[in-house]
Design an enzyme around this catalytic site. Structure first.
Site, mmCIF file in Angstrom:
data_model
loop_
_atom_site.group_PDB
_atom_site.id
_atom_site.type_symbol
_atom_site.label_atom_id
_atom_site.label_comp_id
_atom_site.label_asym_id
_atom_site.label_seq_id
_atom_site.Cartn_x
_atom_site.Cartn_y
_atom_site.Cartn_z
ATOM 1 N N ALA A 63 -8.321 -35.046 16.496
ATOM 2 C CA ALA A 63 -9.568 -35.688 16.905
ATOM 3 C C ALA A 63 -9.703 -36.993 16.134
ATOM 4 O O ALA A 63 -9.062 -37.175 15.100
ATOM 5 C CB ALA A 63 -10.734 -34.766 16.578
ATOM 6 N N GLY A 107 -6.654 -31.405 16.831
ATOM 7 C CA GLY A 107 -6.888 -31.462 18.275
ATOM 8 C C GLY A 107 -5.618 -31.776 19.052
ATOM 9 O O GLY A 107 -5.525 -31.467 20.250
ATOM 10 N N GLU A 110 -3.997 -28.497 19.443
ATOM 11 C CA GLU A 110 -4.860 -27.733 20.354
ATOM 12 C C GLU A 110 -4.634 -28.170 21.804
ATOM 13 O O GLU A 110 -4.604 -27.346 22.718
ATOM 14 C CB GLU A 110 -6.331 -27.905 19.942
ATOM 15 C CG GLU A 110 -6.616 -27.199 18.620
ATOM 16 C CD GLU A 110 -7.981 -27.519 18.042
ATOM 17 O OE1 GLU A 110 -8.290 -28.717 17.879
ATOM 18 O OE2 GLU A 110 -8.742 -26.577 17.767
ATOM 19 N N GLU A 130 -7.405 -29.156 9.768
ATOM 20 C CA GLU A 130 -8.856 -29.405 9.720
ATOM 21 C C GLU A 130 -9.487 -29.011 8.390
ATOM 22 O O GLU A 130 -10.396 -29.684 7.903
ATOM 23 C CB GLU A 130 -9.560 -28.662 10.868
ATOM 24 C CG GLU A 130 -9.346 -29.272 12.245
ATOM 25 C CD GLU A 130 -8.100 -28.768 12.950
ATOM 26 O OE1 GLU A 130 -7.211 -28.168 12.295
ATOM 27 O OE2 GLU A 130 -7.996 -28.977 14.180
HETATM 28 N N1 3HC Z 1 -8.681 -40.085 13.321
HETATM 29 C C1 3HC Z 1 -8.962 -41.377 13.040
HETATM 30 N N2 3HC Z 1 -8.137 -42.184 12.363
HETATM 31 C C2 3HC Z 1 -6.980 -41.668 11.939
HETATM 32 C C3 3HC Z 1 -6.622 -40.341 12.185
HETATM 33 C C4 3HC Z 1 -7.525 -39.535 12.918
HETATM 34 N N3 3HC Z 1 -7.253 -38.259 13.221
HETATM 35 N N4 3HC Z 1 -5.410 -40.102 11.644
HETATM 36 C C5 3HC Z 1 -5.027 -41.254 11.094
HETATM 37 N N5 3HC Z 1 -5.963 -42.205 11.269
HETATM 38 C C6 3HC Z 1 -5.913 -43.616 10.856
HETATM 39 C C7 3HC Z 1 -5.871 -43.789 9.353
HETATM 40 O O1 3HC Z 1 -7.178 -43.826 8.824
HETATM 41 C C8 3HC Z 1 -5.152 -45.101 9.216
HETATM 42 O O2 3HC Z 1 -6.078 -46.123 9.454
HETATM 43 P P1 3HC Z 1 -5.963 -47.526 8.657
HETATM 44 O O3 3HC Z 1 -4.617 -48.063 9.006
HETATM 45 O O4 3HC Z 1 -7.104 -48.309 9.196
HETATM 46 O O5 3HC Z 1 -6.101 -47.187 7.215
HETATM 47 C C9 3HC Z 1 -4.161 -45.091 10.386
HETATM 48 O O6 3HC Z 1 -4.673 -44.130 11.310
HETATM 49 C C10 3HC Z 1 -2.757 -44.666 10.015
HETATM 50 O O7 3HC Z 1 -2.844 -43.456 9.287
HETATM 51 P P2 3HC Z 1 -1.970 -43.212 7.978
HETATM 52 O O8 3HC Z 1 -2.011 -44.407 7.115
HETATM 53 O O9 3HC Z 1 -2.429 -41.926 7.407
HETATM 54 O O10 3HC Z 1 -0.530 -43.091 8.622
HETATM 55 P P3 3HC Z 1 0.669 -42.127 8.241
HETATM 56 O O11 3HC Z 1 1.765 -42.457 9.169
HETATM 57 O O12 3HC Z 1 0.905 -42.173 6.765
HETATM 58 O O13 3HC Z 1 0.163 -40.648 8.567
HETATM 59 C C11 3HC Z 1 -0.808 -38.875 9.893
HETATM 60 C C12 3HC Z 1 -0.118 -40.258 9.871
HETATM 61 C C13 3HC Z 1 0.159 -37.832 9.338
HETATM 62 C C14 3HC Z 1 -1.190 -38.568 11.291
HETATM 63 C C15 3HC Z 1 -2.037 -38.940 8.964
HETATM 64 O O14 3HC Z 1 -2.797 -40.077 9.304
HETATM 65 C C16 3HC Z 1 -2.947 -37.748 9.096
HETATM 66 O O15 3HC Z 1 -2.680 -36.721 8.497
HETATM 67 N N6 3HC Z 1 -4.053 -37.918 9.848
HETATM 68 C C17 3HC Z 1 -5.082 -36.885 9.962
HETATM 69 C C18 3HC Z 1 -4.656 -35.760 10.854
HETATM 70 C C19 3HC Z 1 -5.757 -34.766 10.977
HETATM 71 O O16 3HC Z 1 -6.415 -34.386 10.019
HETATM 72 N N7 3HC Z 1 -5.989 -34.308 12.190
HETATM 73 C C20 3HC Z 1 -7.037 -33.374 12.472
HETATM 74 C C21 3HC Z 1 -8.289 -34.118 12.806
HETATM 75 S S1 3HC Z 1 -9.676 -33.047 12.993
HETATM 76 C C22 3HC Z 1 -9.467 -32.351 14.527
HETATM 77 O O17 3HC Z 1 -8.515 -32.618 15.191
HETATM 78 C C23 3HC Z 1 -10.569 -31.461 14.959
HETATM 79 C C24 3HC Z 1 -10.221 -30.709 16.193
HETATM 80 O O18 3HC Z 1 -9.910 -29.397 15.858
HETATM 81 C C25 3HC Z 1 -11.363 -30.703 17.165
#
Ligand code: 3HC
Ligand code: NAI
Length: 706
Positions: A63, A107, A110, A130
């Protein structure tokens, strides 16, 4: 059709591609685009099967985390609302194959699980991270994952959030095939094989969740692990409750239960704090005034001067990153000792199975021990880690100027000394900077980078890049006594000790802060780090202390008795040989009471609440002064430094975020009361006063700096 999602055709297979760089998050428009594309493909008679794939470097990474803040602050009405969309995807009568490369997280996984099949590139990762954001999966993850992978795997993945590599995911049943080579071509071929078969809907599968006795055993085991590994966190337990719902309720009811638990977590202070930390880790890398394209030095070789506690760890960091490193000590004996400790550390990691013997040998081969400056001309960076004495540091820097090339970075690992004064021992202060590692330097993930008044942009930008390269989070701060971390920590420790003098017991102070979530209480931390370190620093700075200011009474006396902490078997606590378990010591208690009496301090009952406020607000007040002086760039830099360097609980978001959660007016008012009771050490920081009186937060302060 949304530009974020495109629909093309490869013969009789429709290809839905998500184009939302950088990580294809499910931002507004993406789920809707997927839904619209699936509907179109379903209605197109020439389409027999569908592939869903991510454009660019990854599948869907989850998400859009930015949306959560908008939802909880009431700025948007939009709920997560993915469930109905994923239900429609799953109900599609034509087979849908998710083609995963990069990361299918949250997500993203998912969405993939709502498809009928999943194929993946060999290096792909899947996961439900999450809980690392203080929430639980909110789009059916806790219901579909156990149906594919079983309850034990699903509960573990949802409660801890660790990524699972493709090969493991295949073994678990999360994916159906690994595709070597062209992922899209492989996925299209796989989809064609499924044409004519009834779609295999995850929500209909029950064979992996039907053995209730096994389910209960598996859930109990993960609940136990959560108690040990996730102290104080709310989300992991809720994630397990949601997985349990999958074992007891029909699919739709399970999804509803998941939603209820998801929202409970999303609106909690914990999730707001942990989302702050997620963005904080990325925000600290952005330095106002230093452009992204600032020229950087290439670091091909490093050198470390001083091979004691810190120098050894710093050397390991460079070797771990594959950078050859000179390791200099004052004598062969000291060199052998330092090297033996490095070897022992690596060997322990090999014994734990986290490093192979071959990797250890490669790393050791990158470390070149020396007692001379002979090869220092080759070094692109030198990190000095000799004793904490200004005269010695200046001598070493004067020598370094002579033996290094002019463009080399000269970094000091000093934890308190003035970087500008150290730089003054050279004629190239632009090359000098502080690289303050935390102990143990090979383990702790933070590097406090101290910019001197003359440090060049290139040196700063290179230092930030080095931090990343050696797997640390670099945090840029200004030059002052103790910099950001230790300057604030001094106030925290001071209050902990005043509380002892006023009536609290050592173990009481530590317990309150441990229960708040700190890795250890302040007094136990002192015993671990070595009380003699602070004692030596206090002696060095004694001449600078203004007269008439209250000083802790007991710390020096404890050191005078040879009680340096764990290493001498006694400090604030006593320790049995070979055991790190702190035991309250009546001798220390008696000493505290005696000194308090001599100083005329009236001892009283002290509440948990007062212990928490006196120590944490001391951090906050000094943090606000530091921000006002521009020593820290943003409040989030302080928060990240504390979480990564001082064991501050991530689910509190760091001291400044915690103060925002309490409300700055409330914090300010309490600090004013402390000032009345305890005097000028508690003078409220002008910035705190200003923000509190104008109804603002530290987050507002940071926003204004963007
Ligand atoms: N939402 C919004 N922005 C995100 C994002 C996300 N899920 N994931 C990454 N970004 C953004 C970062 O903030 C960063 O922004 P910036 O360049 O402005 O600083 C940019 O994308 C690149 O991210 P990284 O610098 O972290 O890039 P990497 O290549 O090092 O890592 C990644 C990529 C492994 C995907 C890492 O970003 C990550 O772990 N992201 C979070 C993943 C996550 O937690 N997903 C679950 C979200 S909650 C969810 O899905 C709820 C659902 O169940 C409904
Ligand atoms: P240490 O006492 O363990 O090691 C210092 C080493 O420097 C000794 O082995 C000594 O032989 C060597 N040395 C002295 N002069 C030298 C010279 N001219 N050339 C080469 N080697 C020389 O000290 P420690 O704890 O490693 O501290 C080093 C620096 O790191 C200090 O500035 C300290 O403030 C800082 N620091 C220490 C932390 C800690 O927790 N110990 C944390 C963060 C920073």
């Amino acid at each position: 059709m949304s530009e974020l999602v495109s629909l093309t055709k490869d013969g009789d297979v429709a290809v839905i591609t998500i184009n939302n760089p950088p990580v294809n998050a499910l931002s507004p428009g993406v789920p809707e685009g997927i839904k619209e594309s699936v509907a179109k493909a379903a209605a197109d008679d020439t389409v027999k099967a569908i592939v869903l794939i991510g454009g660019g470097r990854t599948f869907i990474a989850g998400a859009d985390i930015k949306e959560f803040g908008k939802m909880t602050s009431g700025k948007t009405e939009r709920g997560v609302g993915f469930n109905p969309i994923l239900a429609q995807v799953e109900a599609c009568p034509k087979p849908i194959v998710a083609a995963i490369h990069g990361t299918a997280f949250g997500g993203g996984l998912e969405t993939a699980m709502a498809c009928h099949y999943r194929v993946a590139a060999p290096k792909a990762l899947v996961g439900q991270p999450e809980c690392k954001l203080g929430i639980i999966p909110g789009a059916g993850g806790t219901q579909r994952l156990p149906r594919l992978a079983g309850v034990a795997v699903a509960a573990e993945m949802c409660a801890f959030g660790d990524p699972v590599p493709a090969a493991k995911a295949l073994q678990f049943g999360i994916i159906d095939k690994i595709i070597d080579g062209d992922l899209l071509a492989g996925a299209v071929e796989f989809a064609r094989e499924k044409v004519g078969q009834p779609p295999r809907r995850t929500c209909d599968q029950t064979d992996k969740i039907s053995n209730q006795a096994e389910n209960e055993k598996a859930l109990a085991a993960v609940r136990d692990a959560v108690k040990k590994r996730s102290r104080g966190l709310m989300a992991p337990g809720k994630a397990i409750d949601a997985v349990e719902a999958a074992t007891k309720l029909p699919f739709e009811a399970g999804v509803e239960k998941e939603q209820e638990l998801f929202k409970e977590c999303l609106y909690s202070d914990q999730s707001k704090a942990m989302i702050h930390v997620f963005f904080g880790e990325r925000a600290v890398a952005k330095i106002p005034g230093i452009a992204k394209d600032t020229p950087q030095l290439e670091i091909k070789r490093a050198a470390v001067v001083g091979g004691g506690t810190m120098g050894g760890g710093i050397t390991m960091n460079y070797a771990n990153a594959g950078i050859p490193v000179l390791f200099k000590e004052i004598s062969q004996e000291a060199l052998d000792k330092g090297l033996a400790i490095i070897k022992k550390n690596y060997a322990a990691t090999v014994a734990k199975g986290r490093l192979t013997q071959e990797q250890m040998d490669q790393r050791m081969a990158l470390i070149e021990p020396t007692t001379s400056y002979d090869k220092f001309k080759e070094a692109d960076i030198v990190v000095e880690a000799v004793f904490e004495e200004m005269s010695l540091k200046k001598k070493v820097f004067a020598e370094l100027e002579k033996v290094t090339k002019p463009e080399a970075i000269l970094a000091s690992n000093t934890s308190t000394l003035n970087v500008d004064e150290i730089a003054s021992a050279t004629s190239r202060p632009a090359q000098v900077i502080g690289h303050h590692f935390f102990s143990p330097a090979n383990v702790m993930r933070v590097l406090e980078i101290v910019r001197g008044k003359d440090s060049s942009d290139t040196v700063i930008a290179t230092s930030m890049a080095i931090a990343k390269k050696i797997n640390k989070v670099g945090i840029l701060v200004g030059n002052c006594r103790g910099f950001v971390g230790n300057r604030m920590f001094h106030c925290y420790q001071r209050e902990a000790q005043f509380l002892l003098e006023e009536g609290a017991r050592v173990e009481h102070v530590d317990k309150v802060l441990y229960d708040y979530g700190m890795a250890m209480g302040p007094l136990a931390v002192g015993d671990l780090a070595g009380l003699d370190v602070g004692w030596r620093i206090r002696k060095e700075y004694k001449h600078l202390e203004p007269a008439g200011i209250r000083q802790p009474l007991v710390a020096d006396l404890i050191c005078e008795r040879g009680r340096y902490g764990q290493k001498t078997g006694a400090g604030w606590y006593k320790y049995e040989a070979g055991n790190r378990q702190p035991i309250p010591d009546p001798e220390v208690q008696a000493l505290i009471e005696e000194e308090a009496k001599k100083a005329g301090i009236q001892r009283r009952e002290i509440s948990d609440q007062e212990i928490l406020e006196r120590t944490i607000y001391a951090l906050v007040n000094e943090g606000a002064n530091i921000l006002d002086e521009g020593i820290a760039l943003r409040a989030v830099d302080i928060d990240m430094l504390y979480i990564l360097g001082y064991g501050y609980p991530a689910h509190r978001g760091g001291p400044m975020k915690y103060a925002d959660a309490v409300g700055l007016k409330k914090v300010y008012d309490r600090i004013c009361e402390f000032e009345k009771q305890h005097g000028s050490l508690w003078a409220p920081a002008p910035l705190l006063k200003k923000l509190a009186e104008s109804g603002q937060s530290f987050a507002d302060f940071d926003k204004a700096k963007e």
